[in-house]
Design an enzyme around this catalytic site. Sequence first.
Site, PDB file in Angstrom:
ATOM      1  N   ALA A  66       5.683   4.935 -36.402  1.00 48.86           N
ATOM      2  CA  ALA A  66       5.404   3.684 -37.116  1.00 48.86           C
ATOM      3  C   ALA A  66       5.894   2.556 -36.226  1.00 48.86           C
ATOM      4  O   ALA A  66       6.808   2.756 -35.414  1.00 48.86           O
ATOM      5  CB  ALA A  66       6.151   3.689 -38.440  1.00 48.86           C
ATOM      6  N   GLY A 112       6.025   8.684 -37.423  1.00 48.51           N
ATOM      7  CA  GLY A 112       4.730   8.542 -38.114  1.00 48.51           C
ATOM      8  C   GLY A 112       3.579   9.183 -37.348  1.00 48.51           C
ATOM      9  O   GLY A 112       2.562   9.564 -37.952  1.00 48.51           O
ATOM     10  N   GLU A 115       3.811  12.759 -38.235  1.00 53.67           N
ATOM     11  CA  GLU A 115       3.461  12.829 -39.667  1.00 53.67           C
ATOM     12  C   GLU A 115       1.941  12.696 -39.846  1.00 53.67           C
ATOM     13  O   GLU A 115       1.345  13.368 -40.685  1.00 53.67           O
ATOM     14  CB  GLU A 115       4.207  11.737 -40.447  1.00 53.67           C
ATOM     15  CG  GLU A 115       5.709  12.045 -40.540  1.00 53.67           C
ATOM     16  CD  GLU A 115       6.511  10.909 -41.148  1.00 53.67           C
ATOM     17  OE1 GLU A 115       6.461   9.786 -40.598  1.00 53.67           O
ATOM     18  OE2 GLU A 115       7.168  11.131 -42.173  1.00 53.67           O
ATOM     19  N   GLU A 135      13.507   9.735 -36.719  1.00 56.98           N
ATOM     20  CA  GLU A 135      13.911   8.650 -37.616  1.00 56.98           C
ATOM     21  C   GLU A 135      15.418   8.546 -37.839  1.00 56.98           C
ATOM     22  O   GLU A 135      15.953   7.450 -37.977  1.00 56.98           O
ATOM     23  CB  GLU A 135      13.208   8.799 -38.983  1.00 56.98           C
ATOM     24  CG  GLU A 135      11.738   8.411 -38.987  1.00 56.98           C
ATOM     25  CD  GLU A 135      10.806   9.542 -38.599  1.00 56.98           C
ATOM     26  OE1 GLU A 135      11.281  10.576 -38.073  1.00 56.98           O
ATOM     27  OE2 GLU A 135       9.588   9.415 -38.811  1.00 56.98           O
TER      28      GLU A 135
HETATM   29  N1  COA Z   1       7.140   1.050 -32.540  1.00 52.85           N
HETATM   30  C1  COA Z   1       6.930  -0.098 -31.879  1.00 52.85           C
HETATM   31  N2  COA Z   1       6.766  -0.148 -30.537  1.00 52.85           N
HETATM   32  C2  COA Z   1       6.823   1.016 -29.871  1.00 52.85           C
HETATM   33  C3  COA Z   1       7.035   2.248 -30.508  1.00 52.85           C
HETATM   34  C4  COA Z   1       7.204   2.237 -31.918  1.00 52.85           C
HETATM   35  N3  COA Z   1       7.375   3.353 -32.617  1.00 52.85           N
HETATM   36  N4  COA Z   1       7.046   3.236 -29.566  1.00 52.85           N
HETATM   37  C5  COA Z   1       6.841   2.631 -28.390  1.00 52.85           C
HETATM   38  N5  COA Z   1       6.707   1.292 -28.558  1.00 52.85           N
HETATM   39  C6  COA Z   1       6.472   0.252 -27.545  1.00 52.85           C
HETATM   40  C7  COA Z   1       7.739  -0.057 -26.766  1.00 52.85           C
HETATM   41  O1  COA Z   1       8.533  -0.998 -27.483  1.00 52.85           O
HETATM   42  C8  COA Z   1       7.150  -0.633 -25.507  1.00 52.85           C
HETATM   43  O2  COA Z   1       6.707  -1.960 -25.765  1.00 52.85           O
HETATM   44  P1  COA Z   1       7.020  -3.142 -24.694  1.00 52.85           P
HETATM   45  O3  COA Z   1       6.309  -2.693 -23.435  1.00 52.85           O
HETATM   46  O4  COA Z   1       6.421  -4.358 -25.338  1.00 52.85           O
HETATM   47  O5  COA Z   1       8.507  -3.186 -24.545  1.00 52.85           O
HETATM   48  C9  COA Z   1       5.894   0.198 -25.288  1.00 52.85           C
HETATM   49  O6  COA Z   1       5.572   0.759 -26.565  1.00 52.85           O
HETATM   50  C10 COA Z   1       6.078   1.350 -24.321  1.00 52.85           C
HETATM   51  O7  COA Z   1       7.188   2.117 -24.749  1.00 52.85           O
HETATM   52  P2  COA Z   1       8.449   2.469 -23.815  1.00 52.85           P
HETATM   53  O8  COA Z   1       9.617   2.752 -24.721  1.00 52.85           O
HETATM   54  O9  COA Z   1       8.636   1.437 -22.776  1.00 52.85           O
HETATM   55  O10 COA Z   1       7.942   3.833 -23.128  1.00 52.85           O
HETATM   56  P3  COA Z   1       8.838   5.007 -22.550  1.00 52.85           P
HETATM   57  O11 COA Z   1       7.913   5.874 -21.780  1.00 52.85           O
HETATM   58  O12 COA Z   1      10.042   4.474 -21.863  1.00 52.85           O
HETATM   59  O13 COA Z   1       9.363   5.810 -23.837  1.00 52.85           O
HETATM   60  C11 COA Z   1       9.127   6.826 -26.019  1.00 52.85           C
HETATM   61  C12 COA Z   1       8.450   6.484 -24.679  1.00 52.85           C
HETATM   62  C13 COA Z   1       8.056   7.391 -26.929  1.00 52.85           C
HETATM   63  C14 COA Z   1      10.219   7.891 -25.784  1.00 52.85           C
HETATM   64  C15 COA Z   1       9.765   5.564 -26.621  1.00 52.85           C
HETATM   65  O14 COA Z   1       8.770   4.527 -26.639  1.00 52.85           O
HETATM   66  C16 COA Z   1      10.281   5.704 -28.016  1.00 52.85           C
HETATM   67  O15 COA Z   1      11.333   6.298 -28.223  1.00 52.85           O
HETATM   68  N6  COA Z   1       9.536   5.175 -29.026  1.00 52.85           N
HETATM   69  C17 COA Z   1       9.963   5.176 -30.396  1.00 52.85           C
HETATM   70  C18 COA Z   1       9.814   6.539 -31.004  1.00 52.85           C
HETATM   71  C19 COA Z   1      10.320   6.545 -32.433  1.00 52.85           C
HETATM   72  O16 COA Z   1      11.487   6.407 -32.723  1.00 52.85           O
HETATM   73  N7  COA Z   1       9.371   6.707 -33.378  1.00 52.85           N
HETATM   74  C20 COA Z   1       9.681   6.795 -34.771  1.00 52.85           C
HETATM   75  C21 COA Z   1       9.492   5.492 -35.423  1.00 52.85           C
HETATM   76  S1  COA Z   1       9.883   5.610 -37.158  1.00 52.85           S
END
Ligand code: COA
Length: 260
Positions: A66, A112, A115, A135
């Site tokens: 999400a 999400g 999910e 989460e």
């Molecule tokens: N919500 C909002 N933005 C998200 C996102 C999310 N769930 N997941 C990734 N993004 C965005 C990042 O903020 C980043 O945006 P920016 O370039 O404007 O800063 C962009 O997507 C790329 O992500 P980034 O974190 O730089 O990539 P990465 O390769 O370093 O890491 C992940 C990849 C998936 C490990 C990491 O993005 C992450 O942990 N995301 C969240 C996962 C999460 O907790 N999901 C559950 C949400 S309830």
Amino acid sequence: MDFENILIEQNDYLAKVVINRPKKLNALNKATIEELHSAFQKLNKDQSVKVILLTGSGEKAFVAGADISEFAHFSVNEGGKLAAKGQELLFDFVENLTTPVIALVNGFALGGGLELAMSCHFRIASDNARMGLPETSLGVIPGYGGTQRLPQLIGKGKAMELVMTAGMINAEEAKEYGLVNYVVPQEELIPLGEKIASKIVRNSSVAIGKAIKAINSGFVDGVDGYKSEINEFGDCFGTEDFKEGTTAFLEKRKPDFPNK
Ligand code: COA
């Protein structure tokens, strides 16, 4: 259908829905959830669409969760509403469609994203896919059905561990757990989805819709899945597809289902 966050390709009996926010790793914001709802609603009503493939754009993510930026400041009330609305519009909605939806997990499927993949009728992953429900690392719990569907698919103990550790599993582990049915190199993901769809489309779409209902009913509290099966089974006998399927068998020919 005109959308900003998703792409739709329709080709003969197959529809491909692509979540298209690659710069945000296809994170599900409110607008994307609403667009997915209306796309799935329209595709499910379209009699010519027999199978829907769902994937993420780019090579990195199916859906990274999400959109955290949208709910970081929410109150208790808003948090509850976020989960309720999302479940109604997308997650429960997809699970209960009568048109089969296959998730093609092409990279990260987190929160999400996992999910959503679990709401689909089954899943195939590319070998770079990584899945998890992180989460609790954000101080919240899965709110789009993850605490229910993950234990259904992989068992309670493994689900507890994944949620508590907020860890990720790779595609092979996901296959071993029963979370995905196949793991293939990324370039083979869509072709495999299409191949499986070509097998599904040979069968009665009416019967498939009823089978989805019967299978799902076994996971609904207070509903007797065996009774649902009896009802859906009986209903099949009133369909044109049943007449065609059984007649074709007895006449030793392939059925040509009217899908009615
Ligand atoms: N919500 C909002 N933005 C998200 C996102 C999310 N769930 N997941 C990734 N993004 C965005 C990042 O903020 C980043 O945006 P920016 O370039 O404007 O800063 C962009 O997507 C790329 O992500 P980034 O974190 O730089 O990539 P990465 O390769 O370093 O890491 C992940 C990849 C998936 C490990 C990491 O993005 C992450 O942990 N995301 C969240 C996962 C999460 O907790 N999901 C559950 C949400 S309830």
